[in-house]
Write an enzyme that holds these catalytic residues in place. Structure first.
Site, PDB file in Angstrom:
ATOM      1  N   GLU A 102      -5.772 -25.343  -0.574  1.00 52.98           N
ATOM      2  CA  GLU A 102      -5.366 -23.686  -0.408  1.00 52.98           C
ATOM      3  C   GLU A 102      -4.312 -23.933  -1.612  1.00 52.98           C
ATOM      4  OE1 GLU A 102      -5.144 -23.479   4.589  1.00 52.98           O
ATOM      5  OE2 GLU A 102      -3.520 -23.964   3.002  1.00 52.98           O
ATOM      6  N   CYS A 124      -3.699 -33.552   5.455  1.00 52.20           N
ATOM      7  CA  CYS A 124      -2.457 -34.383   5.532  1.00 52.20           C
ATOM      8  C   CYS A 124      -2.552 -35.720   6.099  1.00 52.20           C
ATOM      9  CB  CYS A 124      -1.480 -34.004   5.353  1.00 52.20           C
ATOM     10  SG  CYS A 124       0.006 -35.039   5.165  1.00 52.20           S
ATOM     11  N   CYS A 128       3.415 -33.935  10.660  1.00 54.56           N
ATOM     12  CA  CYS A 128       4.906 -33.170  10.320  1.00 54.56           C
ATOM     13  C   CYS A 128       4.849 -32.354  11.870  1.00 54.56           C
ATOM     14  CB  CYS A 128       5.584 -32.815   9.300  1.00 54.56           C
ATOM     15  SG  CYS A 128       5.812 -34.127   7.706  1.00 54.56           S
ATOM     16  N   CYS A 131       3.957 -28.299  10.625  1.00 54.39           N
ATOM     17  CA  CYS A 131       3.092 -28.178   9.602  1.00 54.39           C
ATOM     18  C   CYS A 131       1.154 -28.210  10.431  1.00 54.39           C
ATOM     19  CB  CYS A 131       2.972 -29.418   7.875  1.00 54.39           C
ATOM     20  SG  CYS A 131       2.042 -29.014   7.002  1.00 54.39           S
ATOM     21  N   SER A 203       7.287 -32.343  -4.080  1.00 53.82           N
ATOM     22  CA  SER A 203       7.627 -32.152  -3.159  1.00 53.82           C
ATOM     23  C   SER A 203       6.880 -33.095  -1.768  1.00 53.82           C
ATOM     24  CB  SER A 203       7.989 -31.109  -2.178  1.00 53.82           C
ATOM     25  OG  SER A 203       7.762 -30.756  -0.910  1.00 53.82           O
ATOM     26  N   SER A 226      11.195 -33.614   1.451  1.00 54.92           N
ATOM     27  CA  SER A 226      11.452 -32.412   2.857  1.00 54.92           C
ATOM     28  C   SER A 226      12.434 -33.762   3.351  1.00 54.92           C
ATOM     29  CB  SER A 226       9.433 -32.631   3.252  1.00 54.92           C
ATOM     30  OG  SER A 226       9.898 -31.617   4.770  1.00 54.92           O
ATOM     31  N   LEU A 227      13.079 -33.474   3.714  1.00 54.99           N
ATOM     32  CA  LEU A 227      14.433 -33.390   4.524  1.00 54.99           C
ATOM     33  C   LEU A 227      14.178 -33.154   6.623  1.00 54.99           C
ATOM     34  CD1 LEU A 227      16.707 -36.197   4.678  1.00 54.99           C
ATOM     35  CD2 LEU A 227      18.204 -34.314   4.566  1.00 54.99           C
ATOM     36  N   HIS A 228      15.312 -31.821   6.549  1.00 58.19           N
ATOM     37  CA  HIS A 228      14.941 -30.840   7.372  1.00 58.19           C
ATOM     38  C   HIS A 228      15.768 -31.458   9.638  1.00 58.19           C
ATOM     39  CE1 HIS A 228      11.322 -29.075   5.831  1.00 58.19           C
ATOM     40  NE2 HIS A 228      10.877 -30.387   5.919  1.00 58.19           N
ATOM     41  N   CYS A 352       0.872 -23.203   5.569  1.00 55.12           N
ATOM     42  CA  CYS A 352       0.658 -24.391   4.691  1.00 55.12           C
ATOM     43  C   CYS A 352      -0.563 -25.241   5.679  1.00 55.12           C
ATOM     44  CB  CYS A 352       1.163 -25.852   4.259  1.00 55.12           C
ATOM     45  SG  CYS A 352       0.450 -26.639   3.229  1.00 55.12           S
TER      46      CYS A 352
END
Length: 375
Positions: A102, A124, A128, A131, A203, A226-228, A352
């Site tokens: 994508e 991937c 996560c 995601c 990222s 990418s922390l969050h 995503c």
């Protein structure tokens, strides 16, 4: 080692995977002078021409040889969706082996910024919780041609120049860093006239060796982490990679990158209702960001029920807008630069992995044309 398609695949060399120096080497073996590589780069990237026969300042014999042995079409547009709300366009792209990835075009609310979010892997491996791509699993890395041609095909389809590229699509770019760096070398080549390094953002979920290798490359692109969560235990629940690279190691790598490149990183932070959006969470994030002068980009959560998440992923809900903005204001009171990302493409399959999950290779191919209105 993870599989990557070779640039020479099924009898054709995918030229968009070659930087200008490697293209010059190929042409030298064919008995051509070095400046032919400059001319080809200008035709392919600066002018967007994909028909070798139209490259009028190249010798006819060279054009014929290029057409026999090479291709400039590495990715093919399968499907696309355009948001009636904000103009975001989501693309499903087919690769030479039939796999799908994508890309997302995001126009600016104001000004002439036109951003393309591109993929670096098919699927991937990181899993996560928030995601949808995690449910696709990792199939393989993309090669440089498959990365570069995302920009070329989308730009041709839209009929306007892309001004910014973000490696925030499918995959973890720092787990495919060699191909990503090869693609960036093409994007930023002065003969290509595509992008400057400051208009490219990578990222990462926090791949510490990749952050250090990127710093040592000397390429001054922007880096987003990418922390969050500023809490190690919660971050491990959201992002399994945090077990391998815990926060102290990640922060040390961020410090190294910041000092080496002399450019602050950005922490990406999705807010989840009742999980990481309290005033105490904002205070902890501010302390972490101030250590290296990092910026913070707050992101509204796009629910992923369509991917049937399990565990903590099934419990995630977006924070209410008023709490999100209060979180941002609290960061600013701590002296942290904080922005709130708009919810682009919320009325289409913009999460995503969402469009790729809806497609299977047996589905009929829909050949989009730029003349069609958004759909």
């Amino acid at each position: 080692m993870l599989r990557t398609l070779p640039l020479e695949f099924e009898g054709q060399l995918h030229l968009k995977g070659l930087c200008r120096s490697r293209l010059a080497e190929l042409l030298h073996r064919w008995g051509e002078p070095a400046y032919r590589a400059d001319q080809l780069f200008q035709w392919i990237y600066a002018r967007g021409v994909e028909d070798f026969s139209a490259m009028s300042n190249l010798p006819a014999l060279l054009r014929e040889r290029l057409a026999r042995h090479c291709t400039l079409k590495t990715v093919h547009l399968l499907r696309w969706q355009r948001s009636e709300r904000d103009g975001t366009v989501k693309f499903l792209l087919r690769l030479p082996d039939g796999a799908a990835i994508e890309a997302v075009f995001i126009p600016a609310d104001e000004g002439d910024r036109r951003t393309l979010c591109i993929s670096s892997q098919v699927g991937c491996p990181l899993g996560c919780a928030f995601c949808a791509t995690a449910t696709l699993r990792l199939r393989r890395n993309l090669n440089a041609a498959e990365i570069v041609d995302q920009l070329c095909q989308v730009q041709s389809f839209l009929g306007e120049r892309i001004t910014n590229v973000v490696f925030m699509g499918m995959g973890e770019p720092l787990l495919n860093l060699d191909a990503v760096l090869d693609a960036i070398a093409i994007f930023t080549d002065p003969h290509a006239r595509l992008l400057s390094p400051r208009r490219i953002t990578i990222s990462t979920a926090g791949v510490v060796p990749g952050i250090r290798k990127l710093a040592e490359s000397g390429i001054r692109v922007k880096l987003a982490i990418s922390l969050h969560s500023a809490d190690q235990r919660l971050r491990e629940q959201l992002m399994p990679i945090a077990r391998r690279y815990p926060l102290p190691e990640l922060l040390a790598a961020v410090q190294y990158y910041t000092e080496r490149i002399r450019r602050p990183v950005t922490y990406e932070y999705i807010l989840f209702d009742g999980l990481n959006d309290s005033p105490a969470d904002a205070d902890a994030l501010a302390r972490l960001a101030r250590r290296t002068g990092a910026k913070v980009n707050l992101i509204p959560f796009h629910p992923i029920e369509f991917a049937h998440p399990t565990g903590i992923g099934a419990q995630l809900r977006p924070s209410p807008p008023d709490r999100l903005h209060a979180f941002a204001e609290r960061l600013r009171r701590h002296g942290v630069t904080a922005t709130v990302r708009s919810s682009s493409g919320i009325d289409i399959d913009a999460a995503c992995g969402q469009l790729a999950l809806s497609w299977r290779p047996a589905d009929p191919v829909e050949e989009p044309t730029a003349a069609q209105p958004g759909r």
